[in-house]
Write a protein that holds these residues in place. Structure first.
Motif, PDB file in Angstrom:
ATOM      1  N   GLY A 109      47.234  26.130  35.240  1.00  0.00           N
ATOM      2  CA  GLY A 109      46.591  25.326  34.223  1.00  0.00           C
ATOM      3  C   GLY A 109      47.631  24.679  33.344  1.00  0.00           C
ATOM      4  O   GLY A 109      48.765  25.151  33.241  1.00  0.00           O
ATOM      5  N   ASP A 110      47.289  23.586  32.700  1.00  0.00           N
ATOM      6  CA  ASP A 110      48.213  22.888  31.825  1.00  0.00           C
ATOM      7  C   ASP A 110      48.590  23.775  30.653  1.00  0.00           C
ATOM      8  O   ASP A 110      47.746  24.327  29.963  1.00  0.00           O
ATOM      9  CB  ASP A 110      47.591  21.587  31.307  1.00  0.00           C
ATOM     10  CG  ASP A 110      47.324  20.609  32.431  1.00  0.00           C
ATOM     11  OD1 ASP A 110      48.004  20.722  33.474  1.00  0.00           O
ATOM     12  OD2 ASP A 110      46.429  19.761  32.268  1.00  0.00           O
ATOM     13  N   SER A 111      49.910  23.909  30.425  1.00  0.00           N
ATOM     14  CA  SER A 111      50.451  24.696  29.311  1.00  0.00           C
ATOM     15  C   SER A 111      49.937  26.127  29.325  1.00  0.00           C
ATOM     16  O   SER A 111      49.853  26.787  28.307  1.00  0.00           O
ATOM     17  CB  SER A 111      50.107  24.046  27.955  1.00  0.00           C
ATOM     18  OG  SER A 111      50.618  22.741  27.894  1.00  0.00           O
ATOM     19  N   GLY A 112      49.592  26.620  30.522  1.00  0.00           N
ATOM     20  CA  GLY A 112      49.157  27.998  30.636  1.00  0.00           C
ATOM     21  C   GLY A 112      47.669  28.198  30.462  1.00  0.00           C
ATOM     22  O   GLY A 112      47.154  29.275  30.724  1.00  0.00           O
ATOM     23  N   ALA A 113      46.922  27.202  29.995  1.00  0.00           N
ATOM     24  CA  ALA A 113      45.493  27.373  29.757  1.00  0.00           C
ATOM     25  C   ALA A 113      44.775  27.597  31.075  1.00  0.00           C
ATOM     26  O   ALA A 113      44.947  26.839  32.029  1.00  0.00           O
ATOM     27  CB  ALA A 113      44.938  26.146  29.037  1.00  0.00           C
ATOM     28  N   GLY A 114      43.941  28.628  31.143  1.00  0.00           N
ATOM     29  CA  GLY A 114      43.168  28.907  32.336  1.00  0.00           C
ATOM     30  C   GLY A 114      43.941  29.569  33.449  1.00  0.00           C
ATOM     31  O   GLY A 114      43.405  29.792  34.533  1.00  0.00           O
ATOM     32  N   ARG A 115      45.186  29.915  33.206  1.00  0.00           N
ATOM     33  CA  ARG A 115      46.022  30.492  34.248  1.00  0.00           C
ATOM     34  C   ARG A 115      45.608  31.936  34.498  1.00  0.00           C
ATOM     35  O   ARG A 115      45.418  32.719  33.570  1.00  0.00           O
ATOM     36  CB  ARG A 115      47.485  30.439  33.814  1.00  0.00           C
ATOM     37  CG  ARG A 115      48.485  30.543  34.953  1.00  0.00           C
ATOM     38  CD  ARG A 115      49.824  30.007  34.467  1.00  0.00           C
ATOM     39  NE  ARG A 115      50.886  30.175  35.421  1.00  0.00           N
ATOM     40  CZ  ARG A 115      51.070  29.406  36.478  1.00  0.00           C
ATOM     41  NH1 ARG A 115      50.235  28.415  36.715  1.00  0.00           N
ATOM     42  NH2 ARG A 115      52.084  29.609  37.297  1.00  0.00           N
ATOM     43  N   ALA A 116      45.446  32.311  35.779  1.00  0.00           N
ATOM     44  CA  ALA A 116      44.963  33.652  36.103  1.00  0.00           C
ATOM     45  C   ALA A 116      45.354  34.024  37.527  1.00  0.00           C
ATOM     46  O   ALA A 116      45.638  33.166  38.366  1.00  0.00           O
ATOM     47  CB  ALA A 116      43.451  33.736  35.933  1.00  0.00           C
ATOM     48  N   VAL A 117      45.375  35.344  37.775  1.00  0.00           N
ATOM     49  CA  VAL A 117      45.633  35.894  39.105  1.00  0.00           C
ATOM     50  C   VAL A 117      44.543  36.929  39.374  1.00  0.00           C
ATOM     51  O   VAL A 117      44.158  37.674  38.461  1.00  0.00           O
ATOM     52  CB  VAL A 117      47.021  36.559  39.186  1.00  0.00           C
ATOM     53  CG1 VAL A 117      47.327  36.979  40.616  1.00  0.00           C
ATOM     54  CG2 VAL A 117      48.108  35.635  38.672  1.00  0.00           C
ATOM     55  N   GLU A 147      56.397  37.273  43.796  1.00  0.00           N
ATOM     56  CA  GLU A 147      57.141  37.162  45.047  1.00  0.00           C
ATOM     57  C   GLU A 147      56.586  36.062  45.949  1.00  0.00           C
ATOM     58  O   GLU A 147      56.920  35.999  47.137  1.00  0.00           O
ATOM     59  CB  GLU A 147      57.105  38.496  45.782  1.00  0.00           C
ATOM     60  CG  GLU A 147      57.870  39.614  45.079  1.00  0.00           C
ATOM     61  CD  GLU A 147      59.364  39.386  45.112  1.00  0.00           C
ATOM     62  OE1 GLU A 147      59.940  39.301  46.213  1.00  0.00           O
ATOM     63  OE2 GLU A 147      59.966  39.257  44.021  1.00  0.00           O
ATOM     64  N   ASN A 148      55.731  35.189  45.393  1.00  0.00           N
ATOM     65  CA  ASN A 148      55.189  34.028  46.133  1.00  0.00           C
ATOM     66  C   ASN A 148      54.354  34.424  47.342  1.00  0.00           C
ATOM     67  O   ASN A 148      54.364  33.747  48.374  1.00  0.00           O
ATOM     68  CB  ASN A 148      56.323  33.093  46.573  1.00  0.00           C
ATOM     69  CG  ASN A 148      56.975  32.381  45.421  1.00  0.00           C
ATOM     70  OD1 ASN A 148      56.317  31.681  44.666  1.00  0.00           O
ATOM     71  ND2 ASN A 148      58.269  32.564  45.259  1.00  0.00           N
ATOM     72  N   THR A 149      53.625  35.542  47.222  1.00  0.00           N
ATOM     73  CA  THR A 149      52.757  35.955  48.325  1.00  0.00           C
ATOM     74  C   THR A 149      51.284  35.846  47.939  1.00  0.00           C
ATOM     75  O   THR A 149      50.431  36.471  48.566  1.00  0.00           O
ATOM     76  CB  THR A 149      53.073  37.394  48.760  1.00  0.00           C
ATOM     77  OG1 THR A 149      52.880  38.273  47.650  1.00  0.00           O
ATOM     78  CG2 THR A 149      54.498  37.511  49.266  1.00  0.00           C
ATOM     79  N   VAL A 150      50.999  35.073  46.877  1.00  0.00           N
ATOM     80  CA  VAL A 150      49.620  34.819  46.456  1.00  0.00           C
ATOM     81  C   VAL A 150      49.403  33.317  46.454  1.00  0.00           C
ATOM     82  O   VAL A 150      50.184  32.568  45.856  1.00  0.00           O
ATOM     83  CB  VAL A 150      49.344  35.405  45.056  1.00  0.00           C
ATOM     84  CG1 VAL A 150      47.921  35.083  44.621  1.00  0.00           C
ATOM     85  CG2 VAL A 150      49.570  36.910  45.040  1.00  0.00           C
ATOM     86  N   ASP A 151      48.359  32.869  47.126  1.00  0.00           N
ATOM     87  CA  ASP A 151      48.093  31.435  47.258  1.00  0.00           C
ATOM     88  C   ASP A 151      47.110  30.959  46.183  1.00  0.00           C
ATOM     89  O   ASP A 151      46.265  31.724  45.715  1.00  0.00           O
ATOM     90  CB  ASP A 151      47.499  31.140  48.641  1.00  0.00           C
ATOM     91  CG  ASP A 151      48.489  31.455  49.762  1.00  0.00           C
ATOM     92  OD1 ASP A 151      49.704  31.256  49.548  1.00  0.00           O
ATOM     93  OD2 ASP A 151      48.044  31.916  50.832  1.00  0.00           O
ATOM     94  N   PRO A 152      47.189  29.680  45.817  1.00  0.00           N
ATOM     95  CA  PRO A 152      46.239  29.137  44.834  1.00  0.00           C
ATOM     96  C   PRO A 152      44.836  29.050  45.416  1.00  0.00           C
ATOM     97  O   PRO A 152      44.647  28.983  46.629  1.00  0.00           O
ATOM     98  CB  PRO A 152      46.813  27.749  44.526  1.00  0.00           C
ATOM     99  CG  PRO A 152      47.630  27.396  45.729  1.00  0.00           C
ATOM    100  CD  PRO A 152      48.188  28.685  46.245  1.00  0.00           C
ATOM    101  N   GLY A 153      43.861  29.074  44.527  1.00  0.00           N
ATOM    102  CA  GLY A 153      42.473  28.982  44.969  1.00  0.00           C
ATOM    103  C   GLY A 153      41.531  29.057  43.790  1.00  0.00           C
ATOM    104  O   GLY A 153      41.937  28.937  42.632  1.00  0.00           O
TER     105      GLY A 153
END
Length: 439
Positions: A40-48, A95-101
Motif C-alpha cells: 500500500g502507498d506509504s504503508g497504508a493497508g500493508r499486510a501479510v 525471505e521473498n517466499t510470499v507472493d502478493p494477492g
C-alpha cells in the motif's frame, strides 16, 4: 512500513529467544499452503497473511497488519504476542517466499476493523472530574516523593560515613528495602535506580562507580528539594528522573525526516522496556521513543531501525522522549556520522542538560573496529571510542564490516560504547546484540 522487512526487523518483534527458535522451525514453505501479502502507498493497508498446518485438522490462521505500529492475530492458543506463527510468516515474507494477492475473508475482516479504528479521530485526553482534587493528589504525591528522598539521603550519608569497604557485604535485602520505601513514596523510577546498586560491586572499578552512583542520587535528591528554584527544563528533568509522570505536547508536533539510529531493550522491574533513538535530518534534534511490555509480549516498535521516516513527533518536556503522532513515509537510509571527538562533545552537551543521563546516541562515520582489550571503534582521524566489555568481541559488527570502514550507531555510556546498528559497505543496516541489557 513501505519496504519489505529484513530478518532483523522480524526478530525485533520476537518476545524471547525461544520464540525466535520456534519460528525458524515453523518457517517452512511446505507448512504454509496459503500465504500472501498486499502492499500500500506509504504503508497504508500493508499486510501479510497465511494458514499454517498444525497438529489439528484445521490450519492456524495468521494475519499481520503492517500499517502504523504492527499488530498480529493468530488462531493458535499461544499467550505470547506475536506468536511463533506470526514470526514465521513474517520471516517467510522477508525471505521473498510470499507472493502478493488479495486477503481471504477472515483476514480481510480483521484488517478492515483495524483500518476503521485508525480512521477514527483520536479521543481528546479526559479532563479530571475534579481538577482541584487532581491538583491535591499531585501535590500529595510530590510530598511523598520528598519524604522518600529525605530517607534516601540519610541512608546515603550512612553508607559514606561507614566507608565503602563494607559495600560488597551489603545484602540484596537491605538495598531492596531502601528501594521498597521509594516505591511506597511513589518514586518508582528512582527505586529501580537504587536496585541497580546491587550489581555495582561486581565491577572491576566498583569503588569509583559506587561513589559516583551515590553522588548522583544525592544530587538528584538535592535538586528535587530545590525544584521550584530550577529552570523549567532542569525541573522537568528532575521530575522525570524520580518517576513523576509527564505528557507529550501533542499541540506542537515536530515534523522532520527522522533517521532511526538503533534500538536497545532493557529491564524495567517486572516488564521489558525498549528505547529507539532517532535524529532529525533538518532539526538535528534527538528523539527517544520508549515503550514497555509485560512478559511474553514485545514493546511497541512503530519505526524500523535503518530507515528514515517522514513523521510528526510530539515531545515530552524532558529526556528527549517522544511519541509518534503521524508516520507519512519511510525508506532505508544511512545517517550522516561524525568523528569520535564530536560524539564525545554531543555526550558532554547531553550530560550538561541531564546529569543523570546514562546513554546518548552517537553515529561514527567511516569507522573501523580495532581489536584489543577493550575493542575500539576508530574514526579516520585516529580518535577512538572504547566498546563496553559486555559488547566485546563485536563479532556481528566485525563480520558486517569485513575490515572495511562502516557507519556505526550506538549508545555512549559511562562504561563505553554500546554498538546498536552497523551500516555495511552495501549500505544495508544490521541491528546488533538483541539481548536485554542493563540500562
Amino acid at each position: 512500513m513501505s519496504e519489505r522487512w529484513t530478518p532483523d526487523d522480524v526478530w525485533a518483534f520476537a518476545p524471547d529467544a525461544s520464540s525466535r527458535k520456534a519460528a525458524v522451525k515453523t518457517a517452512k514453505p511446505a507448512s504454509w499452503p496459503v500465504r500472501g501479502f498486499r502492499s500500500g502507498d506509504s504503508g497504508a493497508g500493508r499486510a501479510v497473511w497465511g494458514e499454517c498446518s498444525g497438529s489439528g485438522s484445521k490450519p492456524y490462521q495468521v494475519v499481520v497488519d503492517l500499517a502504523g505500529t504492527p499488530a498480529s492475530r493468530c488462531s493458535c492458543p499461544s499467550r505470547k504476542f506475536p506468536c511463533k506463527h506470526a514470526l514465521a510468516l513474517l520471516y517467510l515474507w522477508s525471505e521473498n517466499t510470499v507472493d502478493p494477492g488479495d486477503p481471504p475473508d477472515w483476514a480481510a475482516e480483521w484488517l478492515a476493523k483495524r483500518e476503521a479504528a485508525r480512521e477514527r479521530p483520536p479521543a481528546a485526553p479526559a479532563a479530571p472530574a475534579d481538577p482541584e482534587a487532581a491538583a491535591r493528589r499531585l501535590e500529595r504525591r510530590e510530598e511523598r516523593v520528598a519524604e522518600g528522598l529525605a530517607e534516601l539521603e540519610l541512608w546515603l550519608r550512612d553508607q559514606v560515613e561507614s566507608g565503602l569497604a563494607g559495600a560488597p557485604n551489603l545484602g540484596y535485602g537491605e538495598i531492596d528495602s531502601v528501594a521498597a520505601r521509594l516505591v511506597d513514596a511513589q518514586a518508582g523510577r528512582l527505586a529501580d535506580h537504587v536496585r541497580g546498586l546491587s550489581g555495582t560491586t561486581s565491577l572491576p572499578d566498583w569503588p569509583a562507580r559506587l561513589l559516583t552512583e551515590y553522588s548522583l542520587l544525592r544530587l538528584l535528591s538535592a535538586a528535587y528539594q530545590r525544584r521550584d528554584h530550577l529552570p523549567e527544563p532542569m525541573r522537568a528533568t528532575v521530575r522525570a528522573r524520580v518517576g513523576l509522570p509527564s505528557s507529550p505536547d501533542l499541540s506542537a508536533p515536530v515534523r522532520d525526516t527522522w533517521h532511526v539510529l538503533g534500538r536497545c531493550d532493557f529491564p524495567a522491574g517486572q516488564v521489558r522496556g525498549r528505547r529507539i533513538w532517532l535524529r532529525g535530518a533538518t532539526t538535528g534534534r534527538t528523539a527517544m521513543m520508549v515503550s514497555f511490555a509485560p512478559e511474553g509480549q514485545v514493546p511497541d516498535t512503530p519505526v524500523r531501525v535503518g530507515t528514515a521516516v517522514d513523521a510528526d513527533l510530539a515531545f515530552h518536556p524532558a529526556e528527549s522522549r517522544a511519541v509518534l503522532v503521524a508516520l507519512h513515509s519511510d525508506s532505508p537510509a544511512e545517517p550522516a556520522g561524525t568523528g569520535a571527538d564530536d560524539a564525545l562533545a554531543a555526550w558532554s552537551a547531553a550530560l550538561a542538560a541531564d546529569p543523570w543521563c546514562t546513554a546518548w546516541p552517537v553515529v561514527v562515520a567511516d569507522a573501523v573496529l580495532v581489536r584489543g582489550t577493550p575493542w575500539l571503534l576508530a574514526d579516520p582521524g585516529g580518535a577512538a571510542l572504547p566498546l563496553r566489555q559486555d559488547c566485546c568481541p563485536p563479532l556481528t559488527a566485525a563480520a558486517v564490516s569485513g575490515g572495511r570502514p562502516v557507519t556505526v550507531a550506538g549508545e555512549w555510556t559511562p562504561s563505553g560504547l554500546r554498538p546498536l546498528t552497523v551500516w555495511g559497505p552495501d549500505g544495508r543496516a544490521v541491528s546488533l546484540d538483541p539481548r536485554v541489557v542493563r540500562a
